[in-house]
Design an enzyme around this catalytic site. Structure first.
Site, mmCIF file in Angstrom:
data_model
loop_
_atom_site.group_PDB
_atom_site.id
_atom_site.type_symbol
_atom_site.label_atom_id
_atom_site.label_comp_id
_atom_site.label_asym_id
_atom_site.label_seq_id
_atom_site.Cartn_x
_atom_site.Cartn_y
_atom_site.Cartn_z
ATOM 1 N N ALA B 35 0.841 -1.207 0.000
ATOM 2 C CA ALA B 35 0.000 0.000 0.000
ATOM 3 C C ALA B 35 0.871 1.250 0.000
ATOM 4 C CB ALA B 35 -0.898 0.002 1.237
ATOM 5 N N ASP B 36 0.393 2.303 -0.665
ATOM 6 C CA ASP B 36 1.063 3.597 -0.549
ATOM 7 C C ASP B 36 0.203 4.488 0.353
ATOM 8 O OD1 ASP B 36 -1.065 4.512 -2.080
ATOM 9 O OD2 ASP B 36 0.102 4.702 -3.920
ATOM 10 N N SER B 37 0.627 5.739 0.538
ATOM 11 C CA SER B 37 -0.070 6.590 1.502
ATOM 12 C C SER B 37 -1.524 6.838 1.096
ATOM 13 C CB SER B 37 0.664 7.920 1.665
ATOM 14 O OG SER B 37 0.676 8.623 0.439
#
Lengths: 246, 78
Positions: B35-37
């Site tokens: 996951a990214d931000s």
């Protein structure tokens, strides 16, 4: 090219000159266009002209709760998620800074900038899920150049540009673009309020030698709303007849 | 496995497009599930919607793993 069939757009300030022209342009490319504004009768006139695919959802953009519910209401009326948000509504309360009241500052910022942020925030939720979205905010040449008597208006319009760049950077990985269109001198109720002397001076400063029209702005919005403009984000498209080349 | 855990895992699988077998309770959204931000914000919003609760920013920052999410929701939705 620039086909918007199957897309749903929300245009604020759709009862105004530029807003109506934007609604017409998006509608002509096949989009369902939800018309919002404060004056229901004026919205109904635009809707009557467009025919189908144009539900009306009136909203007072200085009412935070109403603004926060507008995207959901528009989606309910249209029966689909919102693909294209056009933050067009704007008001002016012109006065030289030394005489500019706090209320006139706040009212302009609230409608022109804060409401645009609130609507963008609501619209982004669905756009993120669907991995497609277009947010186009109508700023102004004076947001970049400044204009005496318009400290509040120019600040709100410059604010839209900065906000759009930040949003653009946040949501670019999700297929969502966020851009601005900056009209120059466009014939509308707002420019009709200028004196003849002001108009003459402005025309002398426009290389194209004429005022722009709402349709010129509508075309720019259609472009930025299209699939074809998917790689264009965080930009301000100036539509001003060469009045300022930035 | 509790109902909350199942629903949390389902949301994670849907949002991150990862295989269900990878979504273990100890899996970190960022380190293990890619996951990214932006994804983490989307996940928090999806949890809020699914469980009808509000996850404040300071709490959201501490939700790093599947287990953290399940624990927060169990604590705040009774």
């Amino acid at each position: 090219m620039f086909d918007l069939t199957g897309k749903t757009a929300l245009v604020t300030g759709a009862s105004g000159g530029i807003g109506g022209a934007i609604a017409r342009a998006l509608h002509a490319r096949g989009a369902t266009v939800v018309l919002s504004g404060t004056r229901r009768e004026a919205l109904e006139a635009v809707a009557a002209e467009l025919g189908d695919r144009c539900p009306i959802v009136p909203c007072n953009l200085s009412d935070a709760d109403a603004v926060n519910g507008l995207v959901a209401a528009a989606e309910a009326e249209a029966g689909t998620g919102l693909d294209i948000l056009v933050n067009n509504a704007g008001l002016t309360r012109d006065q030289l800074a030394m005489r500019l009241k706090d209320d006139d500052w706040s009212a302009v910022l609230e409608v022109n900038l804060t409401a645009a942020f609130r609507l963008s925030r609501s619209a982004l939720k669905g756009m993120m899920k669907r991995r497609w979205g277009r947010i186009v905010s109508i700023t102004s040449i004076v947001g970049v150049t400044g204009n005496p008597g318009q400290a509040n208006y120019a600040a709100s319009k410059a604010g839209l540009i900065g906000m759009s760049k930040s949003l653009a950077a946040e949501v670019a990985p999700r297929g969502i673009t966020v851009n601005c269109v900056a009209p120059g001198f466009i014939t509308s109720a707002m420019t009709d309020a200028l004196s003849d002397d002001q108009k003459a001076r402005l025309l002398a400063a426009i290389p194209a030698g004429a005022m722009g029209t709402g349709a010129d702005i509508g075309s720019a919005v259609v472009y930025l709303a299209s699939n074809e403009a998917g790689y264009v984000t965080g930009q301000t498209l100036h539509v001003n007849g060469g009045m300022a080349m930035i | 496995m509790s109902d909350v855990a199942e629903r949390v895992k389902k949301i994670v699988v849907e949002h991150l497009g990862v295989e269900e077998s990878k979504v273990t309770e100890n899996a970190s959204f960022i380190d293990d599930l890619g996951a990214d931000s932006l994804d983490t914000v989307e996940l928090v919003m999806a949890f809020e919607e699914e469980f009808q609760c509000e996850i404040p920013d300071d709490a959201a920052e501490k939700i790093l793993t599947v287990k953290d999410a399940i624990a927060f929701i169990n604590e705040h939705t009774k």
